[in-house]
Enzyme design. Structure first.
Site, PDB file in Angstrom:
ATOM      1  N   ASP A  12      39.837  28.644  31.016  1.00  0.00           N
ATOM      2  CA  ASP A  12      38.871  28.532  32.103  1.00  0.00           C
ATOM      3  C   ASP A  12      39.146  27.276  32.932  1.00  0.00           C
ATOM      4  O   ASP A  12      39.889  26.379  32.502  1.00  0.00           O
ATOM      5  CB  ASP A  12      37.459  28.483  31.523  1.00  0.00           C
ATOM      6  CG  ASP A  12      36.383  28.825  32.542  1.00  0.00           C
ATOM      7  OD1 ASP A  12      36.708  29.454  33.566  1.00  0.00           O
ATOM      8  OD2 ASP A  12      35.216  28.467  32.310  1.00  0.00           O
ATOM      9  N   GLU A  21      42.028  26.299  37.920  1.00  0.00           N
ATOM     10  CA  GLU A  21      42.476  26.393  39.314  1.00  0.00           C
ATOM     11  C   GLU A  21      43.358  25.197  39.742  1.00  0.00           C
ATOM     12  O   GLU A  21      44.185  25.445  40.645  1.00  0.00           O
ATOM     13  CB  GLU A  21      41.261  26.484  40.253  1.00  0.00           C
ATOM     14  CG  GLU A  21      40.478  27.775  40.136  1.00  0.00           C
ATOM     15  CD  GLU A  21      39.564  27.782  38.920  1.00  0.00           C
ATOM     16  OE1 GLU A  21      39.304  28.877  38.385  1.00  0.00           O
ATOM     17  OE2 GLU A  21      39.144  26.703  38.496  1.00  0.00           O
ATOM     18  N   ASP A  76      32.309  33.636  37.899  1.00  0.00           N
ATOM     19  CA  ASP A  76      30.858  33.407  37.892  1.00  0.00           C
ATOM     20  C   ASP A  76      30.198  34.133  39.064  1.00  0.00           C
ATOM     21  O   ASP A  76      30.345  33.727  40.221  1.00  0.00           O
ATOM     22  CB  ASP A  76      30.566  31.913  37.985  1.00  0.00           C
ATOM     23  CG  ASP A  76      31.175  31.137  36.832  1.00  0.00           C
ATOM     24  OD1 ASP A  76      31.570  31.770  35.852  1.00  0.00           O
ATOM     25  OD2 ASP A  76      31.257  29.893  36.929  1.00  0.00           O
TER      26      ASP A  76
END
Length: 516
Positions: free
Chosen positions: A286, A289, A386
């Site tokens: 997670d 990025e 999300d």
């Protein structure tokens, strides 16, 4: 036909465009948007953007976690073709007045084309072949998954599993967000709240697999993961050659440079030590990025250089590229800048992680990543990140699944019932009906939202979930066989109207046994 557009090439700005043969254009990811793109500005630059919806406005900047600079368009002849702009640079793609224009912040212009026929599937397969195909997920991953940010201890996880069993709800995999860690630090387990031996016994008793989260930021300070990475010099550097320091859940953090020659061995040691304590079935990567709660760098320990944004003549989406991520002048191994490595970070991390898990002897490797780039489906899969508990997000999850099948990720899904906001019973019941037939079916939500396990929202949600999940499991071997038949290329979750011949007679004859 590129003569309809200005052609500009400079060091940090390129503009090139073409005339579109029709309005039927799909792709240019990642974003929560309708499947067929309308006129608008579509930004590409991996970004931590919870809840972003891209309506195709004139500003752009509504992209999310991955970068997939590819589109498929239908021609007047009814044939399809695919165009891939092989770039990791930040960019805006403008669709307006029958034209498509790339506005790239530097880097090479490398365009690839695949000319197909009236079958979009044949065209997509050519693109997937170029990417190297997508790997077949393990059979257990097709089962139902339950997760939650905010489960405080192992007792709560065990209670959830017991309630699934008592309510005759099928379940294959338990997930854990950052709650299991010590002070939210990677590769740690809070032994008091999550005693490992009891955890192992519980998983064996319930015949469940476990997938823990691993975030991208390594906490700065007196902990083994940080000190080992410091010794091996594997962290991304700022413009002054010092470790770039950002901030995420554990506080100040550094970030692993997965292009560094020492990164693979470092990552292997960290994951092996973690798995020796608590065996897991897969990993959830997670915040990769990379996400950052600062813009660029926020180093409290020493001088912080500027982010490099002011040197650029164009800011895609109207924002500095360092917004909520790393400085674009940060340095990777061999002096490659973040400006051109940013989009590739998740690809490199997932490549290294897959090799680590294979080296550790995992027969069925499963990795879920939030960020992605073209070709990454050889190593992992993704979910849509999300999103809120609303009918709009539920609807858009279908469009996203269609798009990611084009991108080469057939095994995808949303957080069923939504990640943030309180899930309402009617929505959750409908989303369980839909999500039960997504390739990846996981219920996951945020720590400040109400509980949304299928048995806590009333009889309607429970009964709907029981029926939907039992239907999924009755079809599971058939569903899995559709992925086996792909042999690494092609789609499973398809938009029927796009895959239907334009001829009414042929449309009546059309059969799509592998569509979902």
């Amino acid at each position: 036909d590129s003569t309809v557009n200005t052609f500009v090439v400079t060091r940090y700005f390129h503009e090139i465009g073409t005339k579109l043969p029709s309005e039927r254009i799909f792709g240019i990811g990642e974003r929560a948007a309708k499947f067929q793109l309308k006129n608008g500005v579509y930004t590409m630059w991996n970004k931590d953007a919870p809840g972003a919806i891209d309506y195709g406005d004139s500003q752009g900047g509504h992209q999310t976690y991955g970068q997939h600079p590819v589109y498929m368009v239908q021609e007047q002849s009814k044939n399809f073709h695919i165009v891939f702009m092989r770039t990791s640079a930040p960019a805006d793609v403008v669709i307006q007045d029958g034209k498509l224009t790339y506005k790239l912040v530097g880097g090479p212009i490398n365009l690839l084309f695949w000319i197909g026929d009236e079958s979009p599937e044949n065209t997509v397969k050519m693109y997937h072949n170029y990417l190297g195909g997508h790997y077949l997920q393990p059979f257990w991953a097709f089962g139902f998954h339950i997760s939650r940010w905010g489960w405080p201890n192992l007792a709560k996880i065990m209670d959830v599993a017991k309630n699934f069993k008592d309510n005759e709800l099928p379940l294959d995999t338990m997930w854990s967000d950052i709650d299991y860690m010590i002070e939210k630090r990677d590769f740690t387990i809070d032994n008091d709240r999550y005693p490992p031996e009891q955890f192992r016994n519980f998983l064996k008793e319930y015949n469940l697999r476990f997938v823990p989260i691993v975030d991208a930021g390594i906490a700065v300070g007196d902990n083994d993961a940080f000190k080992e990475g410091q010794e091996r010099d594997v962290y991304i550097k700022n413009a002054l050659g010092k470790n770039l320091v950002g901030q995420v859940w554990p506080g100040y953090t550094t970030y692993v440079d997965f292009s560094h020659p020492n990164a693979s061995d470092y990552w292997f040691d960290m994951i092996k030590n973690f798995r020796d304590i608590l065996p897991f079935g897969g990993l959830w990567l997670d915040m990769n990025e990379n996400a950052n709660f600062c813009n660029g760098e926020c180093n409290p320990y020493e001088e912080t250089p500027d982010s490099g944004d002011d040197d650029l003549p164009h800011h895609p989406g109207g924002l500095f590229p360092s917004h909520k991520t790393l400085s674009i002048n940060a340095r990777h191994y061999d002096n490659v800048t973040e400006l051109f490595w940013h989009g590739l970070n998740a690809l490199a991390e997932n490549y290294v992680t897959r090799n680590v898990l294979k080296k550790l002897g995992l027969r069925d490797v499963f990795i879920l990543s939030r960020a992605s780039y073209a070709g990454q489906s050889k190593y992992s899969t993704i979910w849509f990140g999300d999103q809120g508990s609303s009918f709009e997000y539920m609807q858009l999850s279908v469009s996203q699944a269609f798009s990611f099948n084009i991108f080469g990720f057939p095994f995808t899904g949303a957080d069923i019932c939504g990640f943030f906001w309180d899930a309402q019973p009617e929505l959750c019941a409908r989303w369980m009906q839909l999500g039960a037939f997504f390739p990846f079916a996981r219920n996951h939500n945020a720590n400040d939202s109400r509980d949304q396990e299928p048995y806590v929202l009333g009889d309607d949600v429970l009964i709907t979930s029981q029926v939907s999940l039992k239907a999924r499991y009755s079809l599971l071997k058939w569903y899995y066989s559709k992925f086996v038949e792909l042999n690494g290329t092609g789609t499973v979750f398809r938009p029927c109207l796009l895959y239907t011949s334009p001829s009414p007679r042929d449309r009546q004859k059309s059969r799509m046994p592998s569509s979902a």
